[in-house]
Design an enzyme around this catalytic site. Structure first.
Site, PDB file in Angstrom:
ATOM      1  N   GLU A  65     -37.488 -55.358 -65.284  1.00 41.86           N
ATOM      2  CA  GLU A  65     -37.904 -56.756 -65.217  1.00 41.86           C
ATOM      3  C   GLU A  65     -36.700 -57.680 -65.060  1.00 41.86           C
ATOM      4  O   GLU A  65     -35.548 -57.271 -65.239  1.00 41.86           O
ATOM      5  CB  GLU A  65     -38.697 -57.134 -66.464  1.00 41.86           C
ATOM      6  N   ASN A  66     -37.000 -58.934 -64.740  1.00 41.16           N
ATOM      7  CA  ASN A  66     -35.978 -59.941 -64.559  1.00 41.16           C
ATOM      8  C   ASN A  66     -36.573 -61.279 -64.957  1.00 41.16           C
ATOM      9  O   ASN A  66     -37.764 -61.518 -64.725  1.00 41.16           O
ATOM     10  CB  ASN A  66     -35.549 -59.952 -63.080  1.00 41.16           C
ATOM     11  N   CYS A  74     -41.170 -52.338 -60.000  1.00 39.15           N
ATOM     12  CA  CYS A  74     -42.008 -51.367 -60.692  1.00 39.15           C
ATOM     13  C   CYS A  74     -41.358 -49.980 -60.706  1.00 39.15           C
ATOM     14  O   CYS A  74     -40.547 -49.645 -59.841  1.00 39.15           O
ATOM     15  CB  CYS A  74     -43.369 -51.261 -60.004  1.00 39.15           C
ATOM     16  N   GLU A  76     -42.592 -47.031 -59.990  1.00 36.63           N
ATOM     17  CA  GLU A  76     -42.891 -46.184 -58.833  1.00 36.63           C
ATOM     18  C   GLU A  76     -41.949 -46.484 -57.669  1.00 36.63           C
ATOM     19  O   GLU A  76     -41.443 -45.572 -57.009  1.00 36.63           O
ATOM     20  CB  GLU A  76     -44.346 -46.390 -58.382  1.00 36.63           C
ATOM     21  N   CYS A 116     -47.022 -51.183 -55.066  1.00 32.50           N
ATOM     22  CA  CYS A 116     -46.523 -49.809 -55.160  1.00 32.50           C
ATOM     23  C   CYS A 116     -47.346 -48.868 -54.285  1.00 32.50           C
ATOM     24  O   CYS A 116     -46.798 -47.977 -53.641  1.00 32.50           O
ATOM     25  CB  CYS A 116     -46.514 -49.332 -56.609  1.00 32.50           C
TER      26      CYS A 116
END
Length: 161
Positions: A65-66, A74, A76, A116
């Site tokens: 995350e950011n 994600c 995947e 994804c």
């Protein structure tokens, strides 16, 4: 008069990880390990993914995350982009995904998000062979899709460009 299109997807449901073939149990266990290393300080939702390459190599990924939300990635896509960068000629045989919330227990299988699915199907098309996909929550049932196309039946691909 309009015609109807019927899209049918067949998935397999396993009651627990112990019902999976041993190689997939190992892949899912590695996904659990990757999940715990996820960087999820905002959503508190950790996802781990592992890819099994035809060589036997296992590629882990986890969500990153950011604070600038669209900048995260994600699990995947972390795994598949790493595989594409480091092992570009290796086919991906299987994918295992597991998710866990730090806020509540998740026992329902959590499938890949739409972005994804699109990224994964690109690699499936590129390698011209299916990627078996297994997904679960923190524990409980595991769902198997024989192909990413089972999760994204109306695929956008290079033929449209």
């Amino acid at each position: 008069m309009a015609k109807k299109i019927i899209i049918k997807t067949e998935l397999e449901v396993f009651e627990s990880i112990s019902e999976l073939p041993s190689s997939i149990q190992n892949l899912m266990n590695k996904a659990h390990e990757a999940r715990e290393n996820a960087y999820a300080p905002y959503s508190h939702f950790k996802v781990g993914a592992t890819l099994l390459l035809e060589s036997g190599e296992i590629i882990p990924g986890n969500n990153q995350e950011n604070a600038a939300y669209p900048s995260g990635l994600c699990a995947e896509r972390v795994a598949i982009y790493h595989a594409g960068a480091v092992y570009p000629s290796q086919k991906i045989v299987s994918l295992a995904i597991t998710a866990r919330s730090l806020k509540k227990v998740i026992t329902d299988p959590i499938p890949p998000c739409g972005a994804c699915r699109q990224a994964l199907v690109e690699y499936e098309i590129k390698q011209d062979s299916n990627i078996e996909t297994y997904f679960m929550g923190e524990s409980g049932k595991v769902i198997k899709a024989s192909s990413i196309k089972d999760l994204l039946p109306l695929v956008f691909n290079k033929e449209y460009l």
